[in-house]
Design a protein around this motif. Structure first.
Motif, PDB file in Angstrom:
ATOM      1  N   TRP A  10     -10.141   6.261 -10.462  1.00 10.01           N
ATOM      2  CA  TRP A  10      -9.416   5.040 -10.136  1.00 10.01           C
ATOM      3  C   TRP A  10     -10.077   3.852 -10.830  1.00 10.01           C
ATOM      4  O   TRP A  10     -11.296   3.740 -10.879  1.00 10.01           O
ATOM      5  CB  TRP A  10      -9.402   4.813  -8.615  1.00 10.01           C
ATOM      6  CG  TRP A  10      -8.438   5.707  -7.907  1.00 10.01           C
ATOM      7  CD1 TRP A  10      -8.736   6.820  -7.178  1.00 10.01           C
ATOM      8  CD2 TRP A  10      -7.017   5.570  -7.855  1.00 10.01           C
ATOM      9  NE1 TRP A  10      -7.590   7.389  -6.682  1.00 10.01           N
ATOM     10  CE2 TRP A  10      -6.516   6.641  -7.074  1.00 10.01           C
ATOM     11  CE3 TRP A  10      -6.114   4.654  -8.387  1.00 10.01           C
ATOM     12  CZ2 TRP A  10      -5.163   6.810  -6.823  1.00 10.01           C
ATOM     13  CZ3 TRP A  10      -4.761   4.829  -8.132  1.00 10.01           C
ATOM     14  CH2 TRP A  10      -4.294   5.890  -7.352  1.00 10.01           C
ATOM     15  N   SER A  65      -6.812  11.642  -3.705  1.00 10.74           N
ATOM     16  CA  SER A  65      -6.950  10.594  -2.687  1.00 10.74           C
ATOM     17  C   SER A  65      -6.529   9.281  -3.322  1.00 10.74           C
ATOM     18  O   SER A  65      -6.339   9.202  -4.538  1.00 10.74           O
ATOM     19  CB  SER A  65      -8.399  10.505  -2.196  1.00 10.74           C
ATOM     20  OG  SER A  65      -9.236  10.047  -3.256  1.00 10.74           O
ATOM     21  N   ASP A  66      -6.394   8.244  -2.498  1.00  8.19           N
ATOM     22  CA  ASP A  66      -6.132   6.927  -3.066  1.00  8.19           C
ATOM     23  C   ASP A  66      -7.453   6.329  -3.552  1.00  8.19           C
ATOM     24  O   ASP A  66      -8.493   6.978  -3.522  1.00  8.19           O
ATOM     25  CB  ASP A  66      -5.408   6.030  -2.061  1.00  8.19           C
ATOM     26  CG  ASP A  66      -6.306   5.517  -0.949  1.00  8.19           C
ATOM     27  OD1 ASP A  66      -7.438   6.018  -0.787  1.00  8.19           O
ATOM     28  OD2 ASP A  66      -5.875   4.601  -0.228  1.00  8.19           O
ATOM     29  N   HIS A  67      -7.417   5.059  -3.978  1.00  5.02           N
ATOM     30  CA  HIS A  67      -8.608   4.424  -4.566  1.00  5.02           C
ATOM     31  C   HIS A  67      -9.770   4.300  -3.583  1.00  5.02           C
ATOM     32  O   HIS A  67     -10.914   4.187  -3.989  1.00  5.02           O
ATOM     33  CB  HIS A  67      -8.252   3.055  -5.132  1.00  5.02           C
ATOM     34  CG  HIS A  67      -7.867   2.066  -4.080  1.00  5.02           C
ATOM     35  ND1 HIS A  67      -6.577   1.994  -3.575  1.00  5.02           N
ATOM     36  CD2 HIS A  67      -8.589   1.136  -3.418  1.00  5.02           C
ATOM     37  CE1 HIS A  67      -6.529   1.061  -2.652  1.00  5.02           C
ATOM     38  NE2 HIS A  67      -7.732   0.520  -2.533  1.00  5.02           N
ATOM     39  N   SER A  79       3.183   7.867  -8.223  1.00  5.39           N
ATOM     40  CA  SER A  79       2.706   8.741  -9.289  1.00  5.39           C
ATOM     41  C   SER A  79       3.889   9.115 -10.173  1.00  5.39           C
ATOM     42  O   SER A  79       5.023   9.207  -9.702  1.00  5.39           O
ATOM     43  CB  SER A  79       2.094  10.001  -8.666  1.00  5.39           C
ATOM     44  OG  SER A  79       1.645  10.890  -9.646  1.00  5.39           O
ATOM     45  N   ASP A  92       0.789  -1.221   0.000  1.00  6.84           N
ATOM     46  CA  ASP A  92       0.000   0.000   0.000  1.00  6.84           C
ATOM     47  C   ASP A  92       0.831   1.286   0.000  1.00  6.84           C
ATOM     48  O   ASP A  92       0.279   2.375   0.009  1.00  6.84           O
ATOM     49  CB  ASP A  92      -0.974   0.006   1.169  1.00  6.84           C
ATOM     50  CG  ASP A  92      -0.267  -0.072   2.512  1.00  6.84           C
ATOM     51  OD1 ASP A  92       0.965   0.074   2.568  1.00  6.84           O
ATOM     52  OD2 ASP A  92      -0.968  -0.280   3.527  1.00  6.84           O
ATOM     53  N   GLU A 143       2.333   2.836   2.229  1.00  6.09           N
ATOM     54  CA  GLU A 143       2.180   3.737   3.382  1.00  6.09           C
ATOM     55  C   GLU A 143       3.514   4.028   4.075  1.00  6.09           C
ATOM     56  O   GLU A 143       3.716   5.129   4.558  1.00  6.09           O
ATOM     57  CB  GLU A 143       1.179   3.163   4.384  1.00  6.09           C
ATOM     58  CG  GLU A 143      -0.264   3.252   3.916  1.00  6.09           C
ATOM     59  CD  GLU A 143      -0.663   4.643   3.453  1.00  6.09           C
ATOM     60  OE1 GLU A 143      -0.524   5.603   4.232  1.00  6.09           O
ATOM     61  OE2 GLU A 143      -1.103   4.780   2.306  1.00  6.09           O
ATOM     62  N   TYR A 185      -0.852   6.956   0.730  1.00 10.54           N
ATOM     63  CA  TYR A 185       0.199   7.105  -0.270  1.00 10.54           C
ATOM     64  C   TYR A 185      -0.010   6.179  -1.469  1.00 10.54           C
ATOM     65  O   TYR A 185      -0.596   5.104  -1.361  1.00 10.54           O
ATOM     66  CB  TYR A 185       1.562   6.823   0.356  1.00 10.54           C
ATOM     67  CG  TYR A 185       2.056   7.971   1.203  1.00 10.54           C
ATOM     68  CD1 TYR A 185       2.891   8.946   0.654  1.00 10.54           C
ATOM     69  CD2 TYR A 185       1.668   8.100   2.529  1.00 10.54           C
ATOM     70  CE1 TYR A 185       3.335  10.018   1.416  1.00 10.54           C
ATOM     71  CE2 TYR A 185       2.101   9.176   3.298  1.00 10.54           C
ATOM     72  CZ  TYR A 185       2.936  10.118   2.734  1.00 10.54           C
ATOM     73  OH  TYR A 185       3.369  11.175   3.486  1.00 10.54           O
ATOM     74  N   PHE A 186       0.503   6.632  -2.605  1.00 12.02           N
ATOM     75  CA  PHE A 186       0.504   5.840  -3.837  1.00 12.02           C
ATOM     76  C   PHE A 186       1.688   6.319  -4.677  1.00 12.02           C
ATOM     77  O   PHE A 186       2.344   7.305  -4.334  1.00 12.02           O
ATOM     78  CB  PHE A 186      -0.822   6.000  -4.599  1.00 12.02           C
ATOM     79  CG  PHE A 186      -1.280   7.422  -4.772  1.00 12.02           C
ATOM     80  CD1 PHE A 186      -0.823   8.190  -5.840  1.00 12.02           C
ATOM     81  CD2 PHE A 186      -2.156   8.002  -3.862  1.00 12.02           C
ATOM     82  CE1 PHE A 186      -1.236   9.511  -5.994  1.00 12.02           C
ATOM     83  CE2 PHE A 186      -2.582   9.321  -4.014  1.00 12.02           C
ATOM     84  CZ  PHE A 186      -2.112  10.076  -5.088  1.00 12.02           C
ATOM     85  N   ARG A 193       6.617   8.728  -4.652  1.00 14.25           N
ATOM     86  CA  ARG A 193       5.681   8.216  -3.655  1.00 14.25           C
ATOM     87  C   ARG A 193       5.039   9.419  -2.999  1.00 14.25           C
ATOM     88  O   ARG A 193       5.728  10.248  -2.409  1.00 14.25           O
ATOM     89  CB  ARG A 193       6.425   7.356  -2.627  1.00 14.25           C
ATOM     90  CG  ARG A 193       5.535   6.794  -1.539  1.00 14.25           C
ATOM     91  CD  ARG A 193       6.382   5.998  -0.529  1.00 14.25           C
ATOM     92  NE  ARG A 193       5.681   5.906   0.731  1.00 14.25           N
ATOM     93  CZ  ARG A 193       5.790   6.771   1.739  1.00 14.25           C
ATOM     94  NH1 ARG A 193       6.601   7.801   1.643  1.00 14.25           N
ATOM     95  NH2 ARG A 193       5.088   6.613   2.845  1.00 14.25           N
ATOM     96  N   SER A 216       1.024  11.404  -1.518  1.00 12.10           N
ATOM     97  CA  SER A 216      -0.369  11.253  -1.091  1.00 12.10           C
ATOM     98  C   SER A 216      -1.228  12.214  -1.902  1.00 12.10           C
ATOM     99  O   SER A 216      -0.723  13.052  -2.652  1.00 12.10           O
ATOM    100  CB  SER A 216      -0.524  11.551   0.397  1.00 12.10           C
ATOM    101  OG  SER A 216      -0.397  12.937   0.625  1.00 12.10           O
TER     102      SER A 216
END
Length: 138
Positions: free
Chosen positions: A123, A44-46, A56, A12, A14, A53-54, A32, A34
Motif C-alpha cells: 500500500w 487487507s486494506d492499508h 479493486s 472507506d 465499508e 473493503y476497498f 468493491r 475485502s
C-alpha cells in the motif's frame, strides 16, 4: 474536499461507494471487495484489516483502461480547500495510475498526478491539493 474549519470527509467503502463516487460512475471492471475475497492480493486494506473493503480492478480488466469519477465539487478558494488523500496498491508490472481534473468549462481531463514506478505489492499513500475557480470532477 473540505472547508478549512471542518474535518475530512472519509470514504472507506465499508457500506457503499460513499458520496464522492456515485454508483453510476463505477465503470465495468471495478469491484468493491475485502482482503478476504478469492481475487488475490491485497489481502487487507492499508491498515492491515482483512475484512475492510476497498475498490479493486478485476484481473481481466488490468490490461485495459478503467476510470473512477467523483461527484461534482464546488470551486475552491482560500476558505474552501480541496485535498484528496488516497491509499493505493499497484500489483501489475506495467501500467500507470493517474489522477485527472476536469473543469466544467473543459471537455478534456487534465492529468494532475500519476505513478508507474511505485513500489509494487504494498500500500502507498498520496495527498493531492486541488485548486479550481470553477466546478470540477476528479
Amino acid at each position: 474536499c473540505f472547508n478549512s474549519g471542518s474535518s475530512w470527509n472519509n470514504c472507506d467503502f465499508e457500506t457503499n461507494l460513499c458520496k464522492f463516487l456515485p454508483e453510476f460512475n463505477l465503470q465495468p471492471g471495478w469491484v468493491r471487495r475485502s482482503g478476504q475475497s478469492v481475487m488475490g492480493p491485497p489481502y487487507s486494506d492499508h491498515s492491515g484489516n482483512e475484512s475492510a473493503y476497498f475498490l479493486s480492478l478485476s484481473s481481466e480488466m488490468q490490461s485495459s483502461p478503467a476510470a473512477l469519477r467523483t461527484k461534482v465539487f464546488l470551486p475552491t478558494d482560500e476558505e474552501h480547500l480541496c485535498q484528496i488523500r488516497f491509499h493505493y496498491w499497484v500489483s501489475q508490472m506495467s501500467g500507470t495510475f493517474m489522477v485527472g481534473l476536469q473543469k466544467h468549462s473543459e471537455d478534456t481531463v487534465t492529468n494532475i498526478w500519476q505513478v508507474s514506478g511505485e513500489p509494487r505489492n504494498q500500500w502507498n499513500v498520496n495527498t493531492i491539493t486541488i485548486n479550481s475557480a470553477e466546478k470540477y470532477e476528479v
